[in-house]
Design a protein around this motif. Sequence first.
Motif, short mmCIF file in Angstrom:
data_model
loop_
_atom_site.label_atom_id
_atom_site.label_comp_id
_atom_site.label_asym_id
_atom_site.label_seq_id
_atom_site.Cartn_x
_atom_site.Cartn_y
_atom_site.Cartn_z
N MET A 64 0.85 -1.18 0.00
CA MET A 64 0.00 0.00 0.00
C MET A 64 0.90 1.23 0.00
O MET A 64 1.64 1.48 0.96
N SER A 65 0.86 1.98 -1.09
CA SER A 65 1.63 3.21 -1.21
C SER A 65 0.69 4.35 -0.82
O SER A 65 -0.19 4.74 -1.60
N THR A 66 0.85 4.88 0.39
CA THR A 66 -0.19 5.72 0.98
C THR A 66 -0.26 7.10 0.36
O THR A 66 -1.33 7.72 0.34
N GLY A 67 0.86 7.62 -0.13
CA GLY A 67 0.82 8.96 -0.71
C GLY A 67 0.20 9.96 0.24
O GLY A 67 0.51 10.03 1.41
N ARG A 68 -0.77 10.74 -0.28
CA ARG A 68 -1.33 11.85 0.50
C ARG A 68 -2.26 11.41 1.62
O ARG A 68 -2.60 12.19 2.49
N GLY A 69 -2.67 10.13 1.60
CA GLY A 69 -3.48 9.70 2.74
C GLY A 69 -4.26 8.44 2.54
O GLY A 69 -4.90 8.25 1.50
N VAL A 70 -4.20 7.56 3.53
CA VAL A 70 -4.96 6.31 3.55
C VAL A 70 -5.49 6.10 4.95
O VAL A 70 -4.82 6.43 5.94
N VAL A 71 -6.69 5.56 5.05
CA VAL A 71 -7.21 5.02 6.30
C VAL A 71 -7.45 3.53 6.06
O VAL A 71 -8.11 3.16 5.09
N HIS A 72 -6.87 2.69 6.92
CA HIS A 72 -7.07 1.25 6.73
C HIS A 72 -7.10 0.54 8.07
O HIS A 72 -6.74 1.09 9.11
N SER A 73 -7.57 -0.71 8.01
CA SER A 73 -7.56 -1.59 9.18
C SER A 73 -6.99 -2.93 8.77
O SER A 73 -7.08 -3.32 7.60
N GLU A 74 -6.40 -3.63 9.74
CA GLU A 74 -5.85 -4.97 9.52
C GLU A 74 -6.25 -5.82 10.72
O GLU A 74 -5.70 -5.65 11.81
N MET A 75 -7.20 -6.71 10.51
CA MET A 75 -7.72 -7.51 11.61
C MET A 75 -7.41 -8.98 11.38
O MET A 75 -7.48 -9.48 10.26
N PRO A 76 -7.03 -9.70 12.45
CA PRO A 76 -6.52 -11.07 12.30
C PRO A 76 -7.56 -12.07 11.83
O PRO A 76 -8.74 -11.99 12.20
N LEU A 77 -7.11 -12.99 11.00
CA LEU A 77 -7.87 -14.18 10.63
C LEU A 77 -7.24 -15.33 11.41
O LEU A 77 -6.14 -15.79 11.08
#
Length: 279
Positions: free
Chosen positions: A91-104
Motif C-alpha cells: 500500500m503506497s499511501t501517498g497523500r493519505g490512507v485510512v485502513h484496518s488490519e484484523m486477524p484471521l
Amino acid sequence: MKIIRTQKSYATSDGAGVSIKRIAGFDGKSLDPYLMIDELKSDNKSDYIGGFPPHPHRGIETFTYIRKGGFEHQDQMGNKKAIRSGDVQWMSTGRGVVHSEMPLVDESNGMHGFQIWLNMPAKEKMRPPRYQDSTGSGVPALENDQHAQLLALAGSWRMDEHVIEGAILGLAGEGAIADVILPPNSTIKLDVSSHGKVLIYIHSGGLLATEFSVGTLLEVAPSEALVLSAGEQGMGALVLAGQPIGEKIAHMGPFVMNTQEQLQEAVRDYQMGRFGDIV
C-alpha cells in the motif's frame, strides 16, 4: 559477505495491543529507504487478536508479508482483502490512507508475518494512494540444487544465472524484498550489486558459524556477493534491498513527511476527514 553493522529487534506492541518485535530506523539513514520492520510471531492468539483497527497513514509505503495465519485488510479506497499465508500486500499511501488490519485466526498454526515501512521521496508523498496484493497471482520462487529457496516478494532478484521479478514491483527507493529459506547445511548466493542498501533479518534458524540469532538485522556491503549458509537448524531470513532516498525525515506516529509543518498539516487533514473513511 562484508557485515557493516548489526541491530537487534526489540519487543513492543502496536495497534490494539498486538505484540511485535521491531527494528526501527526513523533517522533516515540506518535503514534508508526502509523505515521499520515489524515481526509478529506467536502461537498465542491473545498476542494478536486485537489487530489494527482503523488508522491513517501519509508519506509512506507499507509492505505486508504473511508466513502463517492471516489478516483482513480494508481501506477507504474500497479494498477489502484476506491476506493469508504466502501472500504479500503493498500500500503506497501517498497523500493519505485510512485502513484496518484484523486477524484471521488460525487455531492450529498461529501467526507469523511482517509489516515493513518504506519512506517515500518528497516529490511523491502527496500523490494519490495505490494498492496491490498477490492474492490472485501468488509469489514467484527460485530454488537451487541444494533446495535453498528464494521467494521473490517484491522487486527484481538475481540468483546464480537466474533473474526473477517479485510479486510486486515499483516500491519506493527501488525496494526489493525476498524471503530466503535454507535447509540445514545449505548455501545460497545472490547478486545484490545493483543496490545501495542491503539488509538481512533472520527470522528462523541461524547463519553458519556466527553468533547472530533470530531477530537480528545485518547490514551488508552491496559491493560483494551475498552468500548465506545455514547450520544444522537451517535458516529463514528476509533480505531487503534498495536505493537510499537520502532526504530529511519528520516522523509522528503513522505520518512520515519532510518537515514538522507537513506533519501538522497531515494531522489537520486527517482530523478534518480529508483522508476519507472505511465504508
